[in-house]
Write a protein that holds these residues in place. Structure first.
Motif, PDB file in Angstrom:
ATOM      1  N   ASN A   2      -3.220  -3.473 -22.368  1.00  0.00           N
ATOM      2  CA  ASN A   2      -3.585  -4.446 -21.351  1.00  0.00           C
ATOM      3  C   ASN A   2      -4.827  -5.211 -21.801  1.00  0.00           C
ATOM      4  OD1 ASN A   2      -3.849  -5.877 -19.082  1.00  0.00           O
ATOM      5  ND2 ASN A   2      -4.086  -4.151 -17.688  1.00  0.00           N
ATOM      6  N   ALA A   3      -4.716  -6.536 -21.857  1.00  0.00           N
ATOM      7  CA  ALA A   3      -5.821  -7.357 -22.330  1.00  0.00           C
ATOM      8  C   ALA A   3      -6.924  -7.493 -21.283  1.00  0.00           C
ATOM      9  CB  ALA A   3      -5.323  -8.740 -22.732  1.00  0.00           C
ATOM     10  N   ILE A   4      -6.607  -7.239 -20.018  1.00  0.00           N
ATOM     11  CA  ILE A   4      -7.591  -7.383 -18.948  1.00  0.00           C
ATOM     12  C   ILE A   4      -8.409  -6.100 -18.850  1.00  0.00           C
ATOM     13  CG2 ILE A   4      -7.908  -7.757 -16.480  1.00  0.00           C
ATOM     14  CD1 ILE A   4      -5.218  -9.211 -16.500  1.00  0.00           C
ATOM     15  N   LYS A   5      -9.726  -6.238 -18.895  1.00  0.00           N
ATOM     16  CA  LYS A   5     -10.628  -5.085 -18.760  1.00  0.00           C
ATOM     17  C   LYS A   5     -11.253  -5.118 -17.372  1.00  0.00           C
ATOM     18  CE  LYS A   5     -10.237  -3.515 -22.918  1.00  0.00           C
ATOM     19  NZ  LYS A   5      -9.610  -2.264 -23.201  1.00  0.00           N
ATOM     20  N   HIS A   6     -11.270  -3.968 -16.731  1.00  0.00           N
ATOM     21  CA  HIS A   6     -11.858  -3.859 -15.406  1.00  0.00           C
ATOM     22  C   HIS A   6     -13.103  -2.980 -15.510  1.00  0.00           C
ATOM     23  CE1 HIS A   6      -8.201  -5.539 -13.705  1.00  0.00           C
ATOM     24  NE2 HIS A   6      -7.519  -4.703 -14.452  1.00  0.00           N
ATOM     25  N   SER A   7     -14.144  -3.339 -14.776  1.00  0.00           N
ATOM     26  CA  SER A   7     -15.351  -2.529 -14.796  1.00  0.00           C
ATOM     27  C   SER A   7     -15.110  -1.242 -14.018  1.00  0.00           C
ATOM     28  CB  SER A   7     -16.521  -3.303 -14.193  1.00  0.00           C
ATOM     29  OG  SER A   7     -16.326  -3.464 -12.814  1.00  0.00           O
ATOM     30  N   GLU A   8     -15.734  -0.153 -14.476  1.00  0.00           N
ATOM     31  CA  GLU A   8     -15.567   1.137 -13.810  1.00  0.00           C
ATOM     32  C   GLU A   8     -16.085   1.081 -12.381  1.00  0.00           C
ATOM     33  OE1 GLU A   8     -16.546   4.883 -15.534  1.00  0.00           O
ATOM     34  OE2 GLU A   8     -16.026   4.188 -17.545  1.00  0.00           O
ATOM     35  N   GLU A   9     -17.127   0.329 -12.146  1.00  0.00           N
ATOM     36  CA  GLU A   9     -17.694   0.212 -10.801  1.00  0.00           C
ATOM     37  C   GLU A   9     -16.670  -0.390  -9.838  1.00  0.00           C
ATOM     38  OE1 GLU A   9     -21.341  -2.136  -8.593  1.00  0.00           O
ATOM     39  OE2 GLU A   9     -21.508  -1.682 -10.730  1.00  0.00           O
ATOM     40  N   ARG A  10     -15.967  -1.420 -10.272  1.00  0.00           N
ATOM     41  CA  ARG A  10     -14.934  -2.048  -9.441  1.00  0.00           C
ATOM     42  C   ARG A  10     -13.774  -1.075  -9.211  1.00  0.00           C
ATOM     43  NH1 ARG A  10     -12.618  -4.673  -5.431  1.00  0.00           N
ATOM     44  NH2 ARG A  10     -10.601  -5.502  -5.987  1.00  0.00           N
ATOM     45  N   LEU A  11     -13.363  -0.344 -10.253  1.00  0.00           N
ATOM     46  CA  LEU A  11     -12.236   0.572 -10.137  1.00  0.00           C
ATOM     47  C   LEU A  11     -12.531   1.717  -9.171  1.00  0.00           C
ATOM     48  CD1 LEU A  11     -10.954   0.792 -13.805  1.00  0.00           C
ATOM     49  CD2 LEU A  11     -10.084  -0.612 -11.940  1.00  0.00           C
ATOM     50  N   MET A  12     -13.804   2.110  -9.056  1.00  0.00           N
ATOM     51  CA  MET A  12     -14.170   3.175  -8.127  1.00  0.00           C
ATOM     52  C   MET A  12     -14.027   2.716  -6.669  1.00  0.00           C
ATOM     53  SD  MET A  12     -14.835   5.809  -9.744  1.00  0.00           S
ATOM     54  CE  MET A  12     -15.674   6.695 -10.996  1.00  0.00           C
ATOM     55  N   LYS A  13     -14.047   1.405  -6.427  1.00  0.00           N
ATOM     56  CA  LYS A  13     -13.959   0.874  -5.071  1.00  0.00           C
ATOM     57  C   LYS A  13     -12.538   0.468  -4.677  1.00  0.00           C
ATOM     58  CE  LYS A  13     -18.679  -0.848  -5.194  1.00  0.00           C
ATOM     59  NZ  LYS A  13     -19.537  -2.027  -5.191  1.00  0.00           N
ATOM     60  N   VAL A  14     -11.604   0.511  -5.616  1.00  0.00           N
ATOM     61  CA  VAL A  14     -10.234   0.066  -5.346  1.00  0.00           C
ATOM     62  C   VAL A  14      -9.489   1.065  -4.468  1.00  0.00           C
ATOM     63  CG1 VAL A  14      -7.997  -0.381  -6.417  1.00  0.00           C
ATOM     64  CG2 VAL A  14     -10.052  -1.372  -7.392  1.00  0.00           C
ATOM     65  N   LEU A  15      -9.518   2.345  -4.829  1.00  0.00           N
ATOM     66  CA  LEU A  15      -8.820   3.373  -4.054  1.00  0.00           C
ATOM     67  C   LEU A  15      -9.721   3.840  -2.920  1.00  0.00           C
ATOM     68  CD1 LEU A  15      -7.278   5.558  -6.894  1.00  0.00           C
ATOM     69  CD2 LEU A  15      -6.218   3.697  -5.644  1.00  0.00           C
ATOM     70  N   LEU A  16      -9.252   3.723  -1.681  1.00  0.00           N
ATOM     71  CA  LEU A  16     -10.056   4.136  -0.537  1.00  0.00           C
ATOM     72  C   LEU A  16      -9.778   5.580  -0.139  1.00  0.00           C
ATOM     73  CD1 LEU A  16      -9.781   0.923   1.659  1.00  0.00           C
ATOM     74  CD2 LEU A  16     -11.556   1.532   0.023  1.00  0.00           C
ATOM     75  N   ALA A  17      -8.485   5.964  -0.075  1.00  0.00           N
ATOM     76  CA  ALA A  17      -8.133   7.325   0.335  1.00  0.00           C
ATOM     77  C   ALA A  17      -6.655   7.574   0.052  1.00  0.00           C
ATOM     78  CB  ALA A  17      -8.398   7.515   1.818  1.00  0.00           C
ATOM     79  N   PRO A  18      -6.299   8.822  -0.190  1.00  0.00           N
ATOM     80  CA  PRO A  18      -4.871   9.130  -0.281  1.00  0.00           C
ATOM     81  C   PRO A  18      -4.270   9.137   1.128  1.00  0.00           C
ATOM     82  CG  PRO A  18      -6.138  11.123  -0.537  1.00  0.00           C
ATOM     83  CD  PRO A  18      -7.123   9.989  -0.481  1.00  0.00           C
ATOM     84  N   VAL A  19      -3.010   8.787   1.235  1.00  0.00           N
ATOM     85  CA  VAL A  19      -2.324   8.812   2.520  1.00  0.00           C
ATOM     86  C   VAL A  19      -1.576  10.130   2.614  1.00  0.00           C
ATOM     87  CG1 VAL A  19      -0.558   7.732   3.941  1.00  0.00           C
ATOM     88  CG2 VAL A  19      -2.103   6.318   2.582  1.00  0.00           C
ATOM     89  N   ILE A  20      -1.966  10.941   3.583  1.00  0.00           N
ATOM     90  CA  ILE A  20      -1.314  12.225   3.809  1.00  0.00           C
ATOM     91  C   ILE A  20      -0.557  12.119   5.130  1.00  0.00           C
ATOM     92  CG2 ILE A  20      -1.626  14.714   4.001  1.00  0.00           C
ATOM     93  CD1 ILE A  20      -2.596  13.552   1.332  1.00  0.00           C
ATOM     94  N   SER A  21       0.732  11.879   5.044  1.00  0.00           N
ATOM     95  CA  SER A  21       1.571  11.758   6.236  1.00  0.00           C
ATOM     96  C   SER A  21       2.951  12.304   5.903  1.00  0.00           C
ATOM     97  CB  SER A  21       1.670  10.293   6.675  1.00  0.00           C
ATOM     98  OG  SER A  21       2.360   9.546   5.699  1.00  0.00           O
TER      99      SER A  21
END
Length: 104
Positions: A2-21
């Motif tokens: 993948n040519a697109i690089k994402h900062s680790e700081e941004r990636l830590m904010k992408v996932l909010l919570a797992p959905v347990i249902s």
């Protein structure tokens, strides 16, 4: 790959919570997928990179669904719950994420 690089700081904010249902558990067993609540502005590539970074697994594909907030009534006034966004992450065969085991 993948040519697109994402900062680790941004990636830590992408996932909010797992959905347990009940539905998320059925999807996990049947399709080998994991469901996460994600940030409203997150892309599929960011979700894939975040899951691979945080859980050290290989992701096959990501599907994203926008869920409208339910309308609720409080007395005479009507309100609305917040809209949410979910990601259905399909893992490669042999990969799994176990939320019950301790983080090391």
């Amino acid at each position: 790959m993948n040519a697109i690089k994402h900062s680790e700081e941004r990636l830590m904010k992408v996932l909010l919570a797992p959905v347990i249902s009940e539905k998320a558990t059925m999807v996990a067993e049947k399709n080998e997928q994991v469901v996460f609540r994600i940030a409203p502005d997150a892309t599929k590539l960011e979700v894939k990179a975040a899951v691979e970074l945080l859980f050290k697994v290989q992701v096959e594909s990501v599907q994203v669904a926008n869920r409208q907030g339910k309308q609720k009534r409080s007395g005479k006034s009507m309100g609305r719950r917040n809209h949410t966004r979910r990601a259905f992450v399909c893992l490669k065969p042999g990969q799994e994420i176990n939320f019950t085991e301790e983080a090391k």
